[in-house]
Design a protein around this motif. Sequence first.
Motif, PDB file in Angstrom:
ATOM      1  N   GLY A   8       0.932  -1.220  -0.090  1.00  0.00           N
ATOM      2  CA  GLY A   8       0.199   0.023   0.000  1.00  0.00           C
ATOM      3  C   GLY A   8       0.894   1.428   0.030  1.00  0.00           C
ATOM      4  N   ARG A   9       0.130   2.473  -0.075  1.00  0.00           N
ATOM      5  CA  ARG A   9       0.757   3.574   0.160  1.00  0.00           C
ATOM      6  C   ARG A   9       0.778   4.312   1.353  1.00  0.00           C
ATOM      7  NH1 ARG A   9       2.631   5.513  -4.721  1.00  0.00           N
ATOM      8  NH2 ARG A   9       1.692   4.562  -6.489  1.00  0.00           N
ATOM      9  N   LEU A  10       1.614   5.065   1.865  1.00  0.00           N
ATOM     10  CA  LEU A  10       1.556   5.515   3.097  1.00  0.00           C
ATOM     11  C   LEU A  10       0.495   6.838   3.145  1.00  0.00           C
ATOM     12  CD1 LEU A  10       4.339   4.161   3.638  1.00  0.00           C
ATOM     13  CD2 LEU A  10       4.895   5.883   4.985  1.00  0.00           C
ATOM     14  N   THR A  11      -0.241   6.847   4.083  1.00  0.00           N
ATOM     15  CA  THR A  11      -1.347   7.738   4.137  1.00  0.00           C
ATOM     16  C   THR A  11      -0.869   9.200   4.816  1.00  0.00           C
ATOM     17  OG1 THR A  11      -2.225   7.095   6.252  1.00  0.00           O
ATOM     18  CG2 THR A  11      -3.204   6.227   4.312  1.00  0.00           C
ATOM     19  N   ASN A  12       0.373   9.091   5.611  1.00  0.00           N
ATOM     20  CA  ASN A  12       0.963  10.019   6.343  1.00  0.00           C
ATOM     21  C   ASN A  12       2.472   9.995   6.479  1.00  0.00           C
ATOM     22  OD1 ASN A  12       0.888   8.080   8.045  1.00  0.00           O
ATOM     23  ND2 ASN A  12       0.032   9.354   9.719  1.00  0.00           N
ATOM     24  N   ASP A  13       3.391  11.076   6.680  1.00  0.00           N
ATOM     25  CA  ASP A  13       4.696  10.886   6.946  1.00  0.00           C
ATOM     26  C   ASP A  13       4.736   9.905   8.293  1.00  0.00           C
ATOM     27  OD1 ASP A  13       5.486  12.223   4.774  1.00  0.00           O
ATOM     28  OD2 ASP A  13       5.634  14.100   5.939  1.00  0.00           O
ATOM     29  N   LYS A  27       5.853   5.020  13.528  1.00  0.00           N
ATOM     30  CA  LYS A  27       4.338   4.655  13.251  1.00  0.00           C
ATOM     31  C   LYS A  27       3.892   5.279  12.080  1.00  0.00           C
ATOM     32  CE  LYS A  27       1.505   5.078  16.518  1.00  0.00           C
ATOM     33  NZ  LYS A  27       0.458   5.557  17.617  1.00  0.00           N
ATOM     34  N   PHE A  28       3.217   4.326  11.298  1.00  0.00           N
ATOM     35  CA  PHE A  28       2.611   4.950   9.969  1.00  0.00           C
ATOM     36  C   PHE A  28       1.582   4.154   9.706  1.00  0.00           C
ATOM     37  CE2 PHE A  28       5.906   1.889   8.920  1.00  0.00           C
ATOM     38  CZ  PHE A  28       5.189   1.047   7.870  1.00  0.00           C
ATOM     39  N   SER A  29       0.723   4.621   8.656  1.00  0.00           N
ATOM     40  CA  SER A  29      -0.512   4.071   8.173  1.00  0.00           C
ATOM     41  C   SER A  29      -0.418   3.824   6.663  1.00  0.00           C
ATOM     42  CB  SER A  29      -1.974   4.977   8.401  1.00  0.00           C
ATOM     43  OG  SER A  29      -3.086   4.361   8.027  1.00  0.00           O
ATOM     44  N   LEU A  30      -0.936   2.536   6.412  1.00  0.00           N
ATOM     45  CA  LEU A  30      -0.917   2.134   5.073  1.00  0.00           C
ATOM     46  C   LEU A  30      -2.390   2.297   4.307  1.00  0.00           C
ATOM     47  CD1 LEU A  30       1.498  -0.817   4.422  1.00  0.00           C
ATOM     48  CD2 LEU A  30       1.797   1.429   3.608  1.00  0.00           C
ATOM     49  N   ALA A  31      -2.600   2.363   3.413  1.00  0.00           N
ATOM     50  CA  ALA A  31      -3.973   2.470   2.378  1.00  0.00           C
ATOM     51  C   ALA A  31      -3.542   1.134   1.289  1.00  0.00           C
ATOM     52  CB  ALA A  31      -4.113   3.620   1.776  1.00  0.00           C
ATOM     53  N   VAL A  42      -4.406   0.358   7.294  1.00  0.00           N
ATOM     54  CA  VAL A  42      -3.534  -0.552   8.324  1.00  0.00           C
ATOM     55  C   VAL A  42      -2.730   0.328   8.994  1.00  0.00           C
ATOM     56  CG1 VAL A  42      -2.217  -2.670   8.500  1.00  0.00           C
ATOM     57  CG2 VAL A  42      -3.810  -2.652   6.818  1.00  0.00           C
ATOM     58  N   LYS A  43      -2.737   0.123  10.393  1.00  0.00           N
ATOM     59  CA  LYS A  43      -1.828   0.973  11.050  1.00  0.00           C
ATOM     60  C   LYS A  43      -0.535   0.105  11.376  1.00  0.00           C
ATOM     61  CE  LYS A  43      -5.241   3.403  13.774  1.00  0.00           C
ATOM     62  NZ  LYS A  43      -5.987   3.736  15.098  1.00  0.00           N
ATOM     63  N   CYS A  44       0.734   0.582  11.071  1.00  0.00           N
ATOM     64  CA  CYS A  44       1.605  -0.262  11.201  1.00  0.00           C
ATOM     65  C   CYS A  44       2.886   0.609  12.054  1.00  0.00           C
ATOM     66  CB  CYS A  44       2.584  -0.157   9.635  1.00  0.00           C
ATOM     67  SG  CYS A  44       1.556  -0.862   8.430  1.00  0.00           S
ATOM     68  N   ALA A  45       3.484  -0.234  12.862  1.00  0.00           N
ATOM     69  CA  ALA A  45       4.840  -0.189  13.654  1.00  0.00           C
ATOM     70  C   ALA A  45       6.035  -0.848  13.107  1.00  0.00           C
ATOM     71  CB  ALA A  45       4.391  -0.136  15.039  1.00  0.00           C
ATOM     72  N   ALA A  46       7.044  -0.299  13.037  1.00  0.00           N
ATOM     73  CA  ALA A  46       8.205  -0.758  12.576  1.00  0.00           C
ATOM     74  C   ALA A  46       9.394  -0.438  13.746  1.00  0.00           C
ATOM     75  CB  ALA A  46       8.674  -0.176  11.363  1.00  0.00           C
ATOM     76  N   PHE A  47      10.175  -1.470  14.032  1.00  0.00           N
ATOM     77  CA  PHE A  47      11.043  -1.110  15.204  1.00  0.00           C
ATOM     78  C   PHE A  47      12.357  -1.499  14.434  1.00  0.00           C
ATOM     79  CE2 PHE A  47       6.989  -2.734  16.606  1.00  0.00           C
ATOM     80  CZ  PHE A  47       6.794  -1.895  17.443  1.00  0.00           C
ATOM     81  N   GLY A  48      13.552  -1.163  15.407  1.00  0.00           N
ATOM     82  CA  GLY A  48      14.956  -1.284  14.982  1.00  0.00           C
ATOM     83  C   GLY A  48      15.274  -1.029  13.681  1.00  0.00           C
ATOM     84  N   VAL A  53      15.021   2.461   8.411  1.00  0.00           N
ATOM     85  CA  VAL A  53      14.774   2.469   6.872  1.00  0.00           C
ATOM     86  C   VAL A  53      13.626   3.437   6.395  1.00  0.00           C
ATOM     87  CG1 VAL A  53      14.062   1.002   4.682  1.00  0.00           C
ATOM     88  CG2 VAL A  53      16.034   0.260   6.341  1.00  0.00           C
ATOM     89  N   VAL A  54      12.406   3.038   7.145  1.00  0.00           N
ATOM     90  CA  VAL A  54      11.310   3.785   6.951  1.00  0.00           C
ATOM     91  C   VAL A  54      11.247   5.317   7.227  1.00  0.00           C
ATOM     92  CG1 VAL A  54       8.788   3.964   7.703  1.00  0.00           C
ATOM     93  CG2 VAL A  54       9.761   1.638   7.292  1.00  0.00           C
ATOM     94  N   SER A  55      11.931   5.653   8.343  1.00  0.00           N
ATOM     95  CA  SER A  55      12.161   6.940   8.698  1.00  0.00           C
ATOM     96  C   SER A  55      12.944   7.605   7.744  1.00  0.00           C
ATOM     97  CB  SER A  55      12.670   7.154  10.295  1.00  0.00           C
ATOM     98  OG  SER A  55      13.874   6.712  10.198  1.00  0.00           O
ATOM     99  N   ASP A  56      14.170   7.166   7.346  1.00  0.00           N
ATOM    100  CA  ASP A  56      14.913   7.670   6.466  1.00  0.00           C
ATOM    101  C   ASP A  56      14.561   7.948   5.023  1.00  0.00           C
ATOM    102  OD1 ASP A  56      16.612   7.883   8.566  1.00  0.00           O
ATOM    103  OD2 ASP A  56      17.951   6.180   7.900  1.00  0.00           O
ATOM    104  N   PHE A  57      14.157   6.738   4.219  1.00  0.00           N
ATOM    105  CA  PHE A  57      13.540   6.611   2.896  1.00  0.00           C
ATOM    106  C   PHE A  57      11.928   6.666   2.636  1.00  0.00           C
ATOM    107  CE2 PHE A  57      17.483   4.452   3.737  1.00  0.00           C
ATOM    108  CZ  PHE A  57      18.483   5.135   2.897  1.00  0.00           C
ATOM    109  N   VAL A  58      11.257   6.759   3.618  1.00  0.00           N
ATOM    110  CA  VAL A  58       9.779   6.808   2.924  1.00  0.00           C
ATOM    111  C   VAL A  58       9.122   7.816   3.571  1.00  0.00           C
ATOM    112  CG1 VAL A  58       7.664   5.286   3.281  1.00  0.00           C
ATOM    113  CG2 VAL A  58      10.054   4.236   3.135  1.00  0.00           C
ATOM    114  N   LYS A  59       8.049   8.371   2.673  1.00  0.00           N
ATOM    115  CA  LYS A  59       7.312   9.513   3.209  1.00  0.00           C
ATOM    116  C   LYS A  59       5.936   9.339   2.563  1.00  0.00           C
ATOM    117  CE  LYS A  59       9.109  12.629  -0.582  1.00  0.00           C
ATOM    118  NZ  LYS A  59       9.805  13.700  -0.784  1.00  0.00           N
ATOM    119  N   LYS A  60       4.928  10.355   2.928  1.00  0.00           N
ATOM    120  CA  LYS A  60       3.552  10.155   2.353  1.00  0.00           C
ATOM    121  C   LYS A  60       3.674   9.859   1.126  1.00  0.00           C
ATOM    122  CE  LYS A  60      -0.722  12.673   2.495  1.00  0.00           C
ATOM    123  NZ  LYS A  60      -1.486  13.935   2.826  1.00  0.00           N
ATOM    124  N   GLY A  61       2.725   9.214   0.594  1.00  0.00           N
ATOM    125  CA  GLY A  61       2.555   8.736  -0.861  1.00  0.00           C
ATOM    126  C   GLY A  61       3.499   7.748  -1.608  1.00  0.00           C
TER     127      GLY A  61
END
Length: 124
Positions: A8-13, A27-31, A42-48, A53-61
């Motif tokens: 899916g695509r992230l609904t927010n940063d 924490k992020f949400s996927l559509a 889907v509400k997602c939580a990534a650890f470690g 990876v998510v915080s450095d390379f992924v953003k809304k959309g």
Amino acid sequence: MINATCVGRLTNDPEVKQDSKGQDYVKFSLACQKTRDTAEFVKCAAFGQQANVVSDFVKKGHQVVCVGRMSLNTYETSDGVKRSDLSLAVTQVCLLTNKTDDSPKPPARSKKAAEPEQEYDPYA
């Protein structure tokens, strides 16, 4: 425990948080598209390392594949309405295409004719 894969695509940063032990998580949400006109959120939580990876390379959309443990949470609102939502404890993240192509462009080629490359011969 339900293992799930969500595309899916992230609904927010992504939102970086800290747990009670001081460890960072994201924490992020996927559509996730269900049909042409509907989607599941889907509400997602990534650890470690996955959180890094998510915080450095992924953003809304951006479009991602997330693999992890799925759970269904039910709760009651202050109005007395029963609600439920899906959450995913992410164990793997794969980055796909993003909504807008903001990746770096390759350098323009010069119009000068390129010399042919010599072929590598390991037996020469």
